[in-house]
Scaffold this active site. Structure first.
Site, mmCIF file in Angstrom:
data_model
loop_
_atom_site.group_PDB
_atom_site.id
_atom_site.type_symbol
_atom_site.label_atom_id
_atom_site.label_comp_id
_atom_site.label_asym_id
_atom_site.label_seq_id
_atom_site.Cartn_x
_atom_site.Cartn_y
_atom_site.Cartn_z
ATOM 1 N N CYS A 23 0.849 -1.181 0.000
ATOM 2 C CA CYS A 23 0.000 0.000 0.000
ATOM 3 C C CYS A 23 0.889 1.236 0.000
ATOM 4 C CB CYS A 23 -0.894 -0.018 1.236
ATOM 5 S SG CYS A 23 -2.017 1.382 1.360
ATOM 6 N N HIS A 78 -9.262 -4.165 -1.408
ATOM 7 C CA HIS A 78 -8.264 -3.387 -0.669
ATOM 8 C C HIS A 78 -8.773 -1.962 -0.435
ATOM 9 C CE1 HIS A 78 -3.979 -2.347 0.342
ATOM 10 N NE2 HIS A 78 -4.435 -1.139 0.024
ATOM 11 N N GLU A 79 -9.333 -1.346 -1.479
ATOM 12 C CA GLU A 79 -9.784 0.040 -1.358
ATOM 13 C C GLU A 79 -11.048 0.159 -0.505
ATOM 14 O OE1 GLU A 79 -7.402 1.739 -2.036
ATOM 15 O OE2 GLU A 79 -6.417 0.436 -3.500
#
Length: 139
Positions: free
Chosen positions: A88, A129-130
């Site tokens: 990230c 993930h977002e």
């Protein structure tokens, strides 16, 4: 406008507020920042640029690499769990996480029209993930 990447874990752990029509500038800033970091990033959530709103942007390989924006995304179904490693921009290194090969998402487009779509593979992983970012979950 490209914005700096947020690295404050306390900010990133705060769940985001719903996106609203007045957030148009934040949507564009998120896209601009993703485009500027595209060589090392395939998706971003608004909290990664210091905006606590439920907005995500990602490179959609199924659409020829076009950047797609989702407002207020909610994963409504998932299957095909697998373990993976993710990095990230907001954090150093990679971490182990659980993802799903197929997801269904309810969201709004940039005109705030309700949408529902199914995603698989790499694109599904990026969206998960977002959406985690929107929920205050960091890997």
């Amino acid at each position: 406008m490209q914005r700096p990447i947020m690295t404050s874990r306390s900010f990133l752990r705060t769940p985001s507020e719903p996106a609203e029509p007045s957030d148009e500038a934040a949507m564009q800033d998120l896209v601009d920042t993703l485009e500027a970091n595209r060589s090392r990033c395939v998706g971003m959530a608004a909290n990664m640029i210091g905006v606590g709103k439920r907005i995500i942007a990602f490179v959609d390989e199924d659409l020829g690499g076009r950047v797609t924006v989702m407002l207020n995304p909610v994963i409504t179904a998932s299957d095909g769990a697998f373990d993976t490693q993710e990095g990230c921009l907001s954090l150093a290194g990679e971490r182990r996480t659980l993802r799903y090969r197929r997801i269904e998402v309810d969201y709004e487009d940039r005109r705030f029209r309700a949408r529902h779509a199914t995603f698989t593979g790499w694109t599904a992983q990026i969206i998960q993930h977002e959406v985690d970012h929107c929920n205050g979950i960091i890997i």
